[in-house]
Design a protein around this motif. Structure first.
Motif, short mmCIF file in Angstrom:
data_model
loop_
_atom_site.label_atom_id
_atom_site.label_comp_id
_atom_site.label_asym_id
_atom_site.label_seq_id
_atom_site.Cartn_x
_atom_site.Cartn_y
_atom_site.Cartn_z
N VAL A 179 0.85 -1.19 0.00
CA VAL A 179 0.00 0.00 0.00
C VAL A 179 0.89 1.24 0.00
O VAL A 179 1.58 1.51 0.97
N SER A 180 0.90 1.99 -1.12
CA SER A 180 1.82 3.12 -1.22
C SER A 180 1.25 4.33 -1.97
O SER A 180 1.94 5.33 -2.11
N ARG A 181 0.03 4.27 -2.44
CA ARG A 181 -0.56 5.39 -3.19
C ARG A 181 -1.57 6.14 -2.35
O ARG A 181 -2.57 5.57 -1.91
N LEU A 182 -1.31 7.41 -2.13
CA LEU A 182 -2.28 8.25 -1.41
C LEU A 182 -3.46 8.52 -2.32
O LEU A 182 -3.31 9.02 -3.44
N VAL A 183 -4.65 8.19 -1.86
CA VAL A 183 -5.86 8.32 -2.66
C VAL A 183 -6.68 9.53 -2.21
O VAL A 183 -7.25 10.25 -3.03
N TRP A 184 -6.75 9.76 -0.89
CA TRP A 184 -7.60 10.81 -0.35
C TRP A 184 -7.13 11.17 1.05
O TRP A 184 -6.58 10.32 1.75
N PHE A 185 -7.33 12.43 1.45
CA PHE A 185 -7.08 12.81 2.83
C PHE A 185 -7.99 13.96 3.22
O PHE A 185 -8.51 14.68 2.36
N GLU A 186 -8.18 14.11 4.53
CA GLU A 186 -9.01 15.17 5.08
C GLU A 186 -8.39 15.62 6.39
O GLU A 186 -8.00 14.79 7.20
#
Length: 66
Positions: A48-55
């Motif tokens: 798991v290494s791809r940032l998809v979303w953040f808040e």
């Protein structure tokens, strides 16, 4: 008094790959750890290494609930 920021984030191994949800106070450091495989366990096992979303949240409890 210092105001802290917390981040709820989603990462994935690839497009439509294995998802991972986390909470951190230092998003940049945490994403680098995921990408370099520094964190053992689930994220290293599944790549798991791809940032998809953040808040961003101002309260840790709200971040965890989110």
């Amino acid at each position: 008094m210092r105001e802290y920021s917390y981040f709820v984030y989603l990462m994935a191994s690839r497009w439509n790959g294995t998802p991972y949800c986390g909470v951190t106070s230092d998003l940049l450091r945490r994403v680098v750890e995921h990408r370099e495989g520094a964190a053992e366990g689930f994220t290293a096992k599944y790549g798991v290494s791809r940032l998809v979303w953040f808040e961003q949240q101002s309260d840790i409890n709200q971040a965890v609930l989110r």
